[in-house]
Scaffold this active site. Sequence first.
Site, PDB file in Angstrom:
ATOM      1  NE  ARG A  32      -7.227 -11.630-137.567  1.00 28.62           N
ATOM      2  CZ  ARG A  32      -6.710 -12.681-136.926  1.00 28.62           C
ATOM      3  NH1 ARG A  32      -6.245 -12.552-135.714  1.00 28.62           N
ATOM      4  NH2 ARG A  32      -6.677 -13.849-137.514  1.00 28.62           N
ATOM      5  NE  ARG A  36      -7.118 -12.106-129.861  1.00 30.96           N
ATOM      6  CZ  ARG A  36      -6.440 -13.170-130.262  1.00 30.96           C
ATOM      7  NH1 ARG A  36      -6.427 -14.250-129.530  1.00 30.96           N
ATOM      8  NH2 ARG A  36      -5.754 -13.145-131.377  1.00 30.96           N
ATOM      9  NE  ARG A  45     -12.979 -12.904-126.680  1.00 31.48           N
ATOM     10  CZ  ARG A  45     -11.794 -13.462-126.564  1.00 31.48           C
ATOM     11  NH1 ARG A  45     -11.237 -14.048-127.606  1.00 31.48           N
ATOM     12  NH2 ARG A  45     -11.129 -13.419-125.434  1.00 31.48           N
ATOM     13  CG  ASP A  82     -11.754 -16.360-138.932  1.00 34.44           C
ATOM     14  OD1 ASP A  82     -10.973 -15.656-138.268  1.00 34.44           O
ATOM     15  OD2 ASP A  82     -11.402 -17.427-139.472  1.00 34.44           O
ATOM     16  CE1 TYR A 156      -5.637 -22.107-139.862  1.00 29.97           C
ATOM     17  CE2 TYR A 156      -5.602 -21.018-142.011  1.00 29.97           C
ATOM     18  CZ  TYR A 156      -5.194 -21.075-140.686  1.00 29.97           C
ATOM     19  OH  TYR A 156      -4.357 -20.131-140.195  1.00 29.97           O
TER      20      TYR A 156
HETATM   21  O1  CP3 Z   1      -9.152  -7.657-139.782  1.00 24.73           O
HETATM   22  C1  CP3 Z   1     -10.161  -7.657-139.076  1.00 24.73           C
HETATM   23  O2  CP3 Z   1     -10.265  -6.998-138.022  1.00 24.73           O
HETATM   24  C2  CP3 Z   1     -11.392  -8.411-139.564  1.00 24.73           C
HETATM   25  C3  CP3 Z   1     -11.645  -9.693-139.013  1.00 24.73           C
HETATM   26  C4  CP3 Z   1     -10.716 -10.859-139.270  1.00 24.73           C
HETATM   27  C5  CP3 Z   1     -10.516 -11.878-138.308  1.00 24.73           C
HETATM   28  N1  CP3 Z   1      -9.768 -12.863-138.884  1.00 24.73           N
HETATM   29  C6  CP3 Z   1     -11.066 -11.879-136.953  1.00 24.73           C
HETATM   30  C7  CP3 Z   1     -10.487 -12.786-135.958  1.00 24.73           C
HETATM   31  C8  CP3 Z   1     -10.002 -11.228-140.409  1.00 24.73           C
HETATM   32  C9  CP3 Z   1      -9.826 -10.475-141.713  1.00 24.73           C
HETATM   33  C10 CP3 Z   1      -9.423 -12.502-140.142  1.00 24.73           C
HETATM   34  C11 CP3 Z   1      -8.621 -13.231-141.133  1.00 24.73           C
HETATM   35  C12 CP3 Z   1      -8.045 -14.520-140.773  1.00 24.73           C
HETATM   36  N2  CP3 Z   1      -8.523 -15.468-139.934  1.00 24.73           N
HETATM   37  C13 CP3 Z   1      -6.871 -15.021-141.356  1.00 24.73           C
HETATM   38  C14 CP3 Z   1      -6.068 -14.329-142.422  1.00 24.73           C
HETATM   39  C15 CP3 Z   1      -5.249 -13.209-141.910  1.00 24.73           C
HETATM   40  C16 CP3 Z   1      -4.157 -13.610-140.987  1.00 24.73           C
HETATM   41  O3  CP3 Z   1      -4.248 -13.214-139.815  1.00 24.73           O
HETATM   42  O4  CP3 Z   1      -3.226 -14.296-141.431  1.00 24.73           O
HETATM   43  C17 CP3 Z   1      -6.617 -16.273-140.806  1.00 24.73           C
HETATM   44  C18 CP3 Z   1      -5.444 -17.182-141.108  1.00 24.73           C
HETATM   45  C19 CP3 Z   1      -7.683 -16.561-139.921  1.00 24.73           C
HETATM   46  C20 CP3 Z   1      -7.923 -17.806-139.128  1.00 24.73           C
HETATM   47  C21 CP3 Z   1      -7.924 -17.531-137.693  1.00 24.73           C
HETATM   48  N3  CP3 Z   1      -8.914 -16.840-137.020  1.00 24.73           N
HETATM   49  C22 CP3 Z   1      -6.956 -17.932-136.747  1.00 24.73           C
HETATM   50  C23 CP3 Z   1      -5.698 -18.715-137.074  1.00 24.73           C
HETATM   51  C24 CP3 Z   1      -7.388 -17.473-135.504  1.00 24.73           C
HETATM   52  C25 CP3 Z   1      -6.765 -17.767-134.174  1.00 24.73           C
HETATM   53  C26 CP3 Z   1      -5.547 -16.949-133.948  1.00 24.73           C
HETATM   54  C27 CP3 Z   1      -5.912 -15.662-133.273  1.00 24.73           C
HETATM   55  O5  CP3 Z   1      -5.456 -14.617-133.738  1.00 24.73           O
HETATM   56  O6  CP3 Z   1      -6.637 -15.731-132.271  1.00 24.73           O
HETATM   57  C28 CP3 Z   1      -8.583 -16.742-135.701  1.00 24.73           C
HETATM   58  C29 CP3 Z   1      -9.381 -16.049-134.669  1.00 24.73           C
HETATM   59  C30 CP3 Z   1      -9.750 -14.626-134.928  1.00 24.73           C
HETATM   60  N4  CP3 Z   1     -10.176 -14.113-136.105  1.00 24.73           N
HETATM   61  C31 CP3 Z   1      -9.797 -13.597-133.944  1.00 24.73           C
HETATM   62  C32 CP3 Z   1     -10.262 -12.447-134.587  1.00 24.73           C
HETATM   63  C33 CP3 Z   1     -10.540 -11.103-133.967  1.00 24.73           C
HETATM   64  C34 CP3 Z   1      -9.442 -13.750-132.481  1.00 24.73           C
HETATM   65  C35 CP3 Z   1     -10.594 -14.398-131.802  1.00 24.73           C
HETATM   66  C36 CP3 Z   1     -10.715 -13.998-130.348  1.00 24.73           C
HETATM   67  O7  CP3 Z   1     -11.351 -12.978-130.064  1.00 24.73           O
HETATM   68  O8  CP3 Z   1     -10.175 -14.747-129.528  1.00 24.73           O
END
Ligand code: CP3
Length: 347
Positions: A32, A36, A45, A82, A156
């Site tokens: 990640r 943010r 964003r 994602d 999911y």
């Molecule tokens: O690692 C990276 O920087 C690459 C991008 C990436 C994102 N999500 C961007 C993201 C990767 C590899 C993921 C994986 C992901 N997404 C997982 C597996 C890894 C983990 O964290 O367990 C899962 C379960 C998700 C599903 C997901 N996406 C959730 C549950 C959420 C909401 C929770 C949160 O952290 O906001 C997201 C949103 C998300 N995916 C964001 C980002 C940068 C945040 C979105 C925002 O900008 O508000």
Amino acid sequence: MTNSTMQTHPTKPLLATLKGQRADRLPMWLMRQAGRYLPEYRALRADKGGFLELVHDSAAAAEVTLQPIRRFGFDGAILFSDILVVPHALGQDLWFEAGEGPRLAPKLVDHLLENLVPAHARLDPVIETVRQVKAALPAQTTFLGFAGSPWTVATYMVAGQGSREQAETRRFAYRDPAAFTRIIDAIADLTIAYLSDQITAGVDAVQLFDSWSGSLSPAQFERWVIAPTAKIITTLKARHPDAVVIGFPKGAGGKLPAYARETGADAIGLDETVDPVWAHKSLPSGLPVQGNLDPLALIAGGEMLDTAITQIIDALADRPHVFNLGHGILPDTPIAHVEALVARIRG
Ligand code: CP3
């Protein structure tokens, strides 16, 4: 000079480590890392209107992928997307509720997979992002693609959102294993095609995120985590003999050695609950591992952080190691602490 010492200065140190070499310098990236905690991410964003808008705008997503590389010079860049783009391409609606998280509809706990209308073209912008990043990435930076593992993605798809202990999906899998197998197979098949397209478009390695593998009993873990992961890796390697795959079964704990032996993953990601001394003793010798600093230690900083880093580096000194967090970097992580971490690993 042996072959391995001749290759200690490869063009891409992270990729070389994932392929089993022990380099002079410890390569690092952070899960990640585009996100943010970075003001430049938050600005872009806001400009694009939201997270999914960013993901679907290839130029913006490529820019976000490169932001942490410019700022910190990490050894790896991870594609900005994602794991939930796969359910979206299988035909579910996808959106994010502000302050809550992802939503998928219709949820498969009460809707048949077979009634979804697949929309594979929804993945096209992500593949275009790969091409754009590939063209702009420094030569020494390893480009990482990714997908979620079938089990985690299924949790999911079935519940329609994140769920406590994934109970709804675990109940579904016991109640109707045949229907659940069809869901896992559909995710696995599209994941193979999607990762294959990422590799063709330019990623150097891919990571399979299995964030919720920790909630499964050993037999269910074999069936819903190990078997589909092995199928994905075997098929991918048949199509792309040089494919490099990092498996990250978060929460797998004592099931990690079986995962490492049976899936064919080239490298294993450790979450922060795994003792790296135990991991070194328990995983096949020479198998590269990635991890596993507690994201909260990075927020805390100071002496606690220093000690935690040293313990991880020392424990994994005798095998190929990619330094990383044990899970994604948190939004309130001070940038100064990331800078200190990078200086420490580089130093
Ligand atoms: O690692 C990276 O920087 C690459 C991008 C990436 C994102 N999500 C961007 C993201 C990767 C590899 C993921 C994986 C992901 N997404 C997982 C597996 C890894 C983990 O964290 O367990 C899962 C379960 C998700 C599903 C997901 N996406 C959730 C549950 C959420 C909401 C929770 C949160 O952290 O906001 C997201 C949103 C998300 N995916 C964001 C980002 C940068 C945040 C979105 C925002 O900008 O508000």
